[in-house]
Design an enzyme around this catalytic site. Structure first.
Site, short mmCIF file in Angstrom:
data_model
loop_
_atom_site.label_atom_id
_atom_site.label_comp_id
_atom_site.label_asym_id
_atom_site.label_seq_id
_atom_site.Cartn_x
_atom_site.Cartn_y
_atom_site.Cartn_z
N ASP A 289 43.13 36.92 37.79
CA ASP A 289 42.67 35.53 37.75
C ASP A 289 41.52 35.32 38.72
O ASP A 289 41.40 36.03 39.72
CB ASP A 289 43.82 34.58 38.10
CG ASP A 289 44.50 34.96 39.40
OD1 ASP A 289 45.33 35.87 39.40
OD2 ASP A 289 44.17 34.34 40.44
N LYS B 255 42.25 37.95 46.72
CA LYS B 255 43.37 37.19 47.31
C LYS B 255 44.67 37.66 46.66
O LYS B 255 44.79 37.64 45.43
CB LYS B 255 43.17 35.70 47.03
CG LYS B 255 44.40 34.84 47.29
CD LYS B 255 44.14 33.39 46.92
CE LYS B 255 45.37 32.52 47.16
NZ LYS B 255 46.40 32.66 46.10
N MET C 153 49.17 38.88 47.82
CA MET C 153 50.32 38.43 48.59
C MET C 153 51.04 39.52 49.40
O MET C 153 52.12 39.26 49.93
CB MET C 153 51.32 37.73 47.65
CG MET C 153 50.72 36.52 46.97
SD MET C 153 51.72 35.82 45.63
CE MET C 153 53.02 35.05 46.55
N GLU C 154 50.49 40.72 49.47
CA GLU C 154 51.21 41.79 50.17
C GLU C 154 50.37 42.67 51.10
O GLU C 154 50.88 43.18 52.10
CB GLU C 154 51.92 42.74 49.17
CG GLU C 154 53.11 42.17 48.45
CD GLU C 154 52.73 41.44 47.16
OE1 GLU C 154 51.60 41.68 46.67
OE2 GLU C 154 53.53 40.64 46.66
N GLU D 38 54.05 45.18 37.33
CA GLU D 38 52.79 45.74 37.82
C GLU D 38 52.88 47.27 37.87
O GLU D 38 51.88 47.97 37.71
CB GLU D 38 52.48 45.22 39.23
CG GLU D 38 52.17 43.74 39.31
CD GLU D 38 52.03 43.26 40.75
OE1 GLU D 38 51.06 42.53 41.03
OE2 GLU D 38 52.89 43.59 41.59
N THR E 186 48.34 43.39 41.49
CA THR E 186 47.37 42.48 40.90
C THR E 186 46.90 41.48 41.95
O THR E 186 47.54 41.33 43.00
CB THR E 186 47.99 41.72 39.71
OG1 THR E 186 49.12 40.98 40.17
CG2 THR E 186 48.40 42.67 38.60
N1 ADE Z 1 48.33 37.92 42.34
C1 ADE Z 1 47.62 37.76 41.23
N2 ADE Z 1 46.80 36.68 41.33
C2 ADE Z 1 47.01 36.15 42.56
C3 ADE Z 1 46.49 35.04 43.27
N3 ADE Z 1 45.56 34.24 42.74
N4 ADE Z 1 46.96 34.79 44.51
C4 ADE Z 1 47.89 35.58 45.05
N5 ADE Z 1 48.43 36.64 44.44
C5 ADE Z 1 47.99 36.94 43.21
#
Ligand code: ADE
Length: 236
Positions: free
Chosen positions: A202, A176, A178-179, A15, A92
């Site tokens: 996505d 959405k 994760m950090e 990334e 991302t």
């Molecule tokens: N990073 C990229 N796409 C993600 C997703 N759908 N959920 C969590 N982290 C992501």
């Protein structure tokens, strides 16, 4: 806001790679303790001193240190060692298609960061689990640069349960990942201004799995991310 010193917190090397190149940053050693796996890069861009840190590689599994644990520790170290005026969490993310997200879009954080997977059904712990940590106001930047803006919801999984989706909606989130909320928590307790920039790989309400979409769209997303960050740094 003073922005002479800007720290970037990014989970994955892939990334960060286009951004490291585009800002002309170079690997720096000795900033963080030797015991942590994180990698650091430094340099100057648009008259600002930049520190960029990525999660590095997990010694057991040989893959990037993603999600909230490494992000928390990286952010703490970046603030403690570099004393930034501003922390930017970049990376991302998944986006909500029905809220207008498209693959490759770059989003700036909305008013708050929340968690969607910290469920503690006890009085006041419920709200504590969700979080709601403040973001630096990105509305001017979004207008000026033509970037989208929305609430980001954080959890420790790439995929999603039904309950996660309900919570993401309750959180008012369109993004959405994760950090971000973990980074924002450290920034709140240290009183460090912070916002996030996330490129969509996505659609979480799409037909394909997030992992398949992520792999297919990573390159486009990180390219757009680097382009947006150059423009952000030039207009802060
Ligand atoms: N990073 C990229 N796409 C993600 C997703 N759908 N959920 C969590 N982290 C992501």
């Amino acid at each position: 806001m003073k922005t002479d010193r800007v720290a970037f917190v990014i989970a994955m090397r892939s990334e960060a790679e286009p951004l490291i190149k585009s800002l002309g940053l170079t690997a720096a050693v000795g900033i963080f303790p030797e015991t942590v796996p994180f990698e650091t890069f430094t340099g100057e861009f648009s008259g600002r001193r930049i520190l960029l840190t990525v999660g590095g590689i997990d010694e057991v599994h040989g893959i990037d240190n993603v999600a909230s644990q490494p992000a928390t520790l990286m952010t703490w170290l970046a603030i403690d060692r570099f004393k930034p005026d501003l922390v930017i969490n970049a990376g991302t993310a998944g986006g909500m298609g029905r809220a207008g997200c498209e693959i490759g879009d770059v989003y700036l954080s909305g008013e708050v960061f929340r968690f969607h997977d910290r469920r503690i059904p006890l009085p006041r712990f419920r709200e504590y689990g969700i979080g709601s940590y403040p973001s630096f106001d990105t509305s001017g930047l979004a207008r000026q640069l033509g970037l989208k803006r929305g609430i980001i919801s954080t959890g420790d999984s790439l995929d999603m349960t039904e309950t996660d989706l309900v919570m993401i909606r309750v959180n008012g989130a369109v993004i959405k990942e994760m950090e971000a909320a973990a980074v924002a928590w450290v920034c709140r307790i240290t009183r460090t201004p912070m916002f996030a920039v996330k490129a969509v790989t996505d659609l979480i309400d799409g037909r394909e799995t997030p992992q398949k979409q992520f792999m297919a769209n990573l390159r486009l997303a990180v390219d757009n991310l680097q382009d947006a960050i150059r423009r952000i740094l030039s207009s802060l």
